[in-house]
Design a protein around this motif. Structure first.
Motif, PDB file in Angstrom:
ATOM      1  N   LEU A  79       0.831  -1.212   0.000  1.00 59.55           N
ATOM      2  CA  LEU A  79       0.000   0.000   0.000  1.00 59.55           C
ATOM      3  C   LEU A  79       0.866   1.263   0.000  1.00 59.55           C
ATOM      4  O   LEU A  79       0.513   2.272  -0.626  1.00 59.55           O
ATOM      5  CB  LEU A  79      -0.935  -0.016   1.217  1.00 59.55           C
ATOM      6  N   GLY A  81       3.538   1.815  -1.521  1.00 59.33           N
ATOM      7  CA  GLY A  81       3.942   2.155  -2.882  1.00 59.33           C
ATOM      8  C   GLY A  81       2.945   3.088  -3.551  1.00 59.33           C
ATOM      9  O   GLY A  81       3.324   4.043  -4.247  1.00 59.33           O
ATOM     10  N   TRP A  82       1.683   2.826  -3.332  1.00 61.13           N
ATOM     11  CA  TRP A  82       0.644   3.691  -3.907  1.00 61.13           C
ATOM     12  C   TRP A  82       0.688   5.087  -3.270  1.00 61.13           C
ATOM     13  O   TRP A  82       0.515   6.103  -3.965  1.00 61.13           O
ATOM     14  CB  TRP A  82      -0.730   3.051  -3.686  1.00 61.13           C
ATOM     15  N   THR A  85       3.316   7.054  -4.962  1.00 63.16           N
ATOM     16  CA  THR A  85       2.872   7.538  -6.273  1.00 63.16           C
ATOM     17  C   THR A  85       1.970   8.760  -6.138  1.00 63.16           C
ATOM     18  O   THR A  85       2.146   9.765  -6.840  1.00 63.16           O
ATOM     19  CB  THR A  85       2.123   6.417  -7.018  1.00 63.16           C
ATOM     20  N   ILE A  86       1.008   8.675  -5.242  1.00 63.75           N
ATOM     21  CA  ILE A  86       0.071   9.795  -5.055  1.00 63.75           C
ATOM     22  C   ILE A  86       0.800  11.009  -4.488  1.00 63.75           C
ATOM     23  O   ILE A  86       0.534  12.154  -4.880  1.00 63.75           O
ATOM     24  CB  ILE A  86      -1.093   9.366  -4.127  1.00 63.75           C
ATOM     25  N   LEU A  89       2.407  12.934  -7.214  1.00 60.07           N
ATOM     26  CA  LEU A  89       1.480  13.792  -7.966  1.00 60.07           C
ATOM     27  C   LEU A  89       1.339  15.149  -7.293  1.00 60.07           C
ATOM     28  O   LEU A  89       1.169  16.175  -7.951  1.00 60.07           O
ATOM     29  CB  LEU A  89       0.096  13.128  -8.073  1.00 60.07           C
ATOM     30  N   ARG A  90       1.405  15.132  -5.959  1.00 62.53           N
ATOM     31  CA  ARG A  90       1.243  16.377  -5.207  1.00 62.53           C
ATOM     32  C   ARG A  90       2.544  17.195  -5.201  1.00 62.53           C
ATOM     33  O   ARG A  90       2.522  18.417  -5.279  1.00 62.53           O
ATOM     34  CB  ARG A  90       0.822  16.032  -3.773  1.00 62.53           C
ATOM     35  N   ARG A  98       6.620  13.091 -12.245  1.00 60.71           N
ATOM     36  CA  ARG A  98       5.480  12.238 -11.921  1.00 60.71           C
ATOM     37  C   ARG A  98       5.723  10.795 -12.369  1.00 60.71           C
ATOM     38  O   ARG A  98       5.343   9.849 -11.686  1.00 60.71           O
ATOM     39  CB  ARG A  98       4.217  12.803 -12.552  1.00 60.71           C
ATOM     40  N   ILE A  99       6.350  10.660 -13.518  1.00 59.17           N
ATOM     41  CA  ILE A  99       6.691   9.304 -13.980  1.00 59.17           C
ATOM     42  C   ILE A  99       7.699   8.671 -13.018  1.00 59.17           C
ATOM     43  O   ILE A  99       7.573   7.493 -12.661  1.00 59.17           O
ATOM     44  CB  ILE A  99       7.247   9.349 -15.423  1.00 59.17           C
ATOM     45  N   ALA A 102       5.861   7.651  -9.887  1.00 56.88           N
ATOM     46  CA  ALA A 102       4.981   6.510 -10.166  1.00 56.88           C
ATOM     47  C   ALA A 102       5.794   5.220 -10.254  1.00 56.88           C
ATOM     48  O   ALA A 102       5.408   4.179  -9.697  1.00 56.88           O
ATOM     49  CB  ALA A 102       4.211   6.740 -11.461  1.00 56.88           C
ATOM     50  N   GLY A 105       6.872   4.249  -6.782  1.00 59.70           N
ATOM     51  CA  GLY A 105       5.747   3.628  -6.076  1.00 59.70           C
ATOM     52  C   GLY A 105       5.501   2.207  -6.544  1.00 59.70           C
ATOM     53  O   GLY A 105       5.253   1.300  -5.737  1.00 59.70           O
ATOM     54  N   ILE A 106       5.573   2.005  -7.844  1.00 61.25           N
ATOM     55  CA  ILE A 106       5.392   0.650  -8.390  1.00 61.25           C
ATOM     56  C   ILE A 106       6.494  -0.274  -7.859  1.00 61.25           C
ATOM     57  O   ILE A 106       6.237  -1.431  -7.505  1.00 61.25           O
ATOM     58  CB  ILE A 106       5.400   0.699  -9.935  1.00 61.25           C
TER      59      ILE A 106
END
Lengths: 160, 561
Positions: A79, A81-82, A85-86, A89-90, A98-99, A102, A105-106
């Motif tokens: 979790l 990791g997500w 990622t989020i 974005l912020r 962002r990539i 992401a 996070g992955i």
């Protein structure tokens, strides 16, 4: 135990409880909806208790206990990791940033799924144990397969 | 459709009917001008187009003409079949416009429903593939899981799943607007509004008792059931039927609909484009992520909990092949699935008329091409590395190609589809090996690799290969323009796809894992060792799948006894 009348009764109660609960959710604004919510939740709870009471009748499974805490730690890492990622974005506004977040996070989630959890579940895997050390083990190997050509191992079974 | 387009269409239709066809007999004038019915008032001017329509109607074949038969099909389907609002006044431009609009929606209804029926038939393919790859002593149990998952999923989806997924999905012009589905629960973050789940459509009652809603329910329901049935294959031959039933209901009610809302129901992933400028938002045309990754990742979560089959792994960690009982069922099942995929991908336009839906032919071709190259990828990989064109992996290569092309099928060209499928065919072989030999996870049918790994590859490939030529009504997820990937100049679409992949791994997997851990504590996932060794057919289902077969005793069974 395998399938039984008790299982059937508890499953039927689970279905009825789920239906009533969903009716309550659909009409939650009214008093009837709230009543249905309570009634449905109660039925689900009763069915859960019923399932738990007959669980021990199943008989001995080959699976051995493994560290419970680490299972939830693995889920938490996944979790996390997500969240990374989020968070990315912020924190950044460019596509490259962002990539990057992401992918990070992955990577963290993959670490949880592909390393932490399998290592936890396999720590006490029944197939690792020597025969005779427990009533549940000794089911490790399945020799004598001769339905294939020698030296050929089919795909859905073992690809090495 | 703009009003001026409608008028032009009506005029073209009317003039074609009036001037392009020669009727055997002129019909008697059917209509009385409205002015004649009210002589006291000045006659209202009749618009030229309406006058032309009425003239054409007057020339249309009569019932007497039609009674003679119409072998050439030139008399059937004319203005006489147009139902005017006022029969006495005759057809008007408004009547013709309404008929055109209804025809468009009717074409889209029929297209979507027929495609949904095809997807429903995929359940038969899944049943054959999964049972064929299992041993004969578990055939009845595996078939029954594939049979019952349909009911469990449908019930759960009708109760609440559909409302969570599509309760805020109003606005689809193909299906008449779907206006009753107008309530999405949203939160505010980063200064924007983000959808989390829908709130209308429970039980398909109240305002959801609507023709368009019924169509989208059927189509989305069969997609959801496809995701559920992926798990049954991965956990076959040792999964308690009652636990499978309960977890299927929960997955159909919660896990699947939640992610499907985020991607397809107006939820936050679809809003990445409008809110953060990430391409056209998360784009998943037919569900590589929504359907296949959700199913594959849930399968991995349950497989970890339920453990490997007895005899799968040796003490040194090496794996044993446990052969399925019916390779013919496996390959026929794969063909059924490939057939059903023509409903899955082209059907995801949700229509065949207007809004760029003529791309359905392209989507069908990209689908079949990716399946083809996926098969080649798997066959060549196995032939080179193992020395044989392995049958089961060939079937999985076909399915892997189809899974991978599911998300990009609406956005990519034929050559790109071929590349995506080829990569998928190799990826499925590598992934099966990795999951078995490195993770020590037992997946009897390769579902985690076929659907999980290749579902993620499909989502990623949208961000790479989408060529920007599709045009579904001029926008996607509310962002003007066409979905365009990195190789065609838009890196932001790749970012949106990666956020989707991260959500699948981080949220969907974790949620599935947590739900099934709770079920493990309460019910237990695994059958007893005795049941497993004897086969699940008798203990779990009460009868053998093949009662006249003579079982070859397995050495381990004799040892356990």
């Amino acid at each position: 135990m395998a399938a039984s009348k008790s299982q059937g009764s508890n499953f039927t109660l689970f279905l009825i409880g789920a239906t009533v609960l969903c009716g309550g959710i659909a009409y939650a604004a009214g008093a009837t909806g709230k009543l249905l919510l309570l009634l449905g939740a109660g039925m689900l709870l009763v069915s859960a208790v019923g399932f738990a009471r007959i669980k021990h009748l199943e008989g001995e499974t080959p699976v051995l206990p493994s560290p419970e805490v680490m299972k939830w730690v693995g889920a938490g890492v996944t979790l996390l990791g997500w969240v990374v990622t989020i968070g990315g974005l912020r924190m950044v506004s460019g596509n490259g940033g962002r990539i990057f977040f992401a992918l990070l996070g992955i990577g963290v989630s993959s670490f949880g799924i592909l390393y932490v959890l399998p290592a936890t579940f396999n720590k006490t895997a029944f197939w690792k144990k020597p025969a005779g050390s427990s009533a549940r083990i000794g089911y490790g190997s399945l020799p004598g397969k001769s339905a294939t050509e020698p030296h050929f191992t089919p795909g859905m079974g073992s690809v090495r | 459709m703009p009003r001026n387009h409608l008028v032009v269409l009506c005029l073209l239709t009317a003039s074609a009917v009036a001037s392009g066809m020669a009727w055997a007999q002129a019909a008697p004038a059917p209509a009385v001008p409205p002015a004649a019915a009210a002589p006291a008032q000045p006659a209202a001017p009749v618009p030229p187009a309406t006058a032309e329509l009425r003239e054409a109607a007057a020339k249309a074949p009569t019932p007497a003409d039609l009674a003679k038969g119409d072998p050439g099909g030139i008399l059937t389907g004319t203005l006489t079949d147009l139902a005017p609002a006022d029969a006495k006044a005759g057809p008007t431009l408004a009547d013709a416009g309404n008929q055109i609009g209804q025809n468009k929606v009717a074409i889209n209804f029929v297209w979507t429903l027929v495609c949904g029926f095809l997807v429903m038939f995929m359940q038969a393919g899944f049943a054959m593939v999964e049972s064929g790859l299992c041993r004969v002593k578990n055939a009845n149990h595996t078939y029954m899981m594939n049979f019952f998952v349909y009911g469990c999923g449908l019930l759960a989806y009708w109760l609440i799943g559909f409302a969570i997924q599509m309760g805020g999905a109003a606005g689809n012009a193909n299906l008449g607007g779907l206006y009753p589905l107008n309530a999405e629960f949203s939160i505010s973050a980063l200064g924007k509004t983000w959808g989390l789940f829908g709130q209308t459509g429970h039980f398909l009652a109240g305002t959801s008792y609507d023709v368009g809603v019924m169509v989208i329910f059927l189509f989305q329901m069969v997609f959801m059931d496809t995701a559920l049935t992926i798990v049954t294959g991965a956990c076959a031959e040792r999964w308690k039927f009652v636990t499978f039933s309960v977890t299927s209901v929960i997955m159909g009610a919660l896990t699947y609909p939640l992610f499907a809302n985020w991607a397809w129901g107006g939820g936050w992933l679809s809003q990445l484009g409008t809110n953060l400028g990430l391409g056209k938002g998360y784009a998943d045309f037919a569900g590589s992520g929504v359907v296949h990754s959700v199913g594959g990742l849930t399968a991995l979560a349950v497989c970890l909990i339920v453990g490997p089959r007895i005899g799968k792994f040796n003490r040194d960690g090496s794996g044993n092949p446990i052969l399925g009982h019916d390779m013919s069922a496996v390959l026929i099942g794969c063909f059924i699935l490939a057939f059903g995929w023509f409903g899955f991908n082209p059907g995801s336009t949700l229509g065949a008329s207007a809004n760029g839906n003529l791309r359905i032919g392209t989507i069908a071709v990209t689908t079949m091409l990716a399946g083809c190259t996926g098969t080649f990828g798997a066959i060549c990989y196995m032939w080179i590395t193992k020395g044989k064109p392995d049958a089961s992996m060939s079937g999985n290569g076909l399915l892997a190609g189809l899974v991978a092309i599911t998300a990009p099928s609406g956005f990519v060209s034929a050559p790109s589809a071929a590349i995506i499928g080829l990569v998928a065919g190799v990826l499925v072989c590598v992934s099966v090996s990795f999951i078995e030999n490195v993770l020590k996870v037992d997946d009897p049918v390769g579902a985690i690799s076929v659907h999980g790994a290749n579902g993620l590859w499909g989502v990623l490939s949208v961000g790479l290969f989408a060529d920007g030529t599709s045009n579904y009504g001029g926008s996607w997820n509310g962002v003007t323009g066409s979905v365009t990937g990195l190789f065609y100049g838009d890196a932001s679409q790749l970012a949106a796809q990666l956020v989707g992949i991260s959500t699948l791994l981080g949220v969907v997997f974790t949620l599935s894992f947590a739900i099934n851990m709770v079920l493990e504590y309460v019910i237990g996932h695994r059958v007893s060792a005795e049941t497993e060794l004897n086969g699940l057919d008798i203990p779990e289902m009460g009868q053998l799948g093949y009662p006249e077969f003579v079982f070859r005793p397995e050495p381990v069974l004799a040892k356990a006894a």
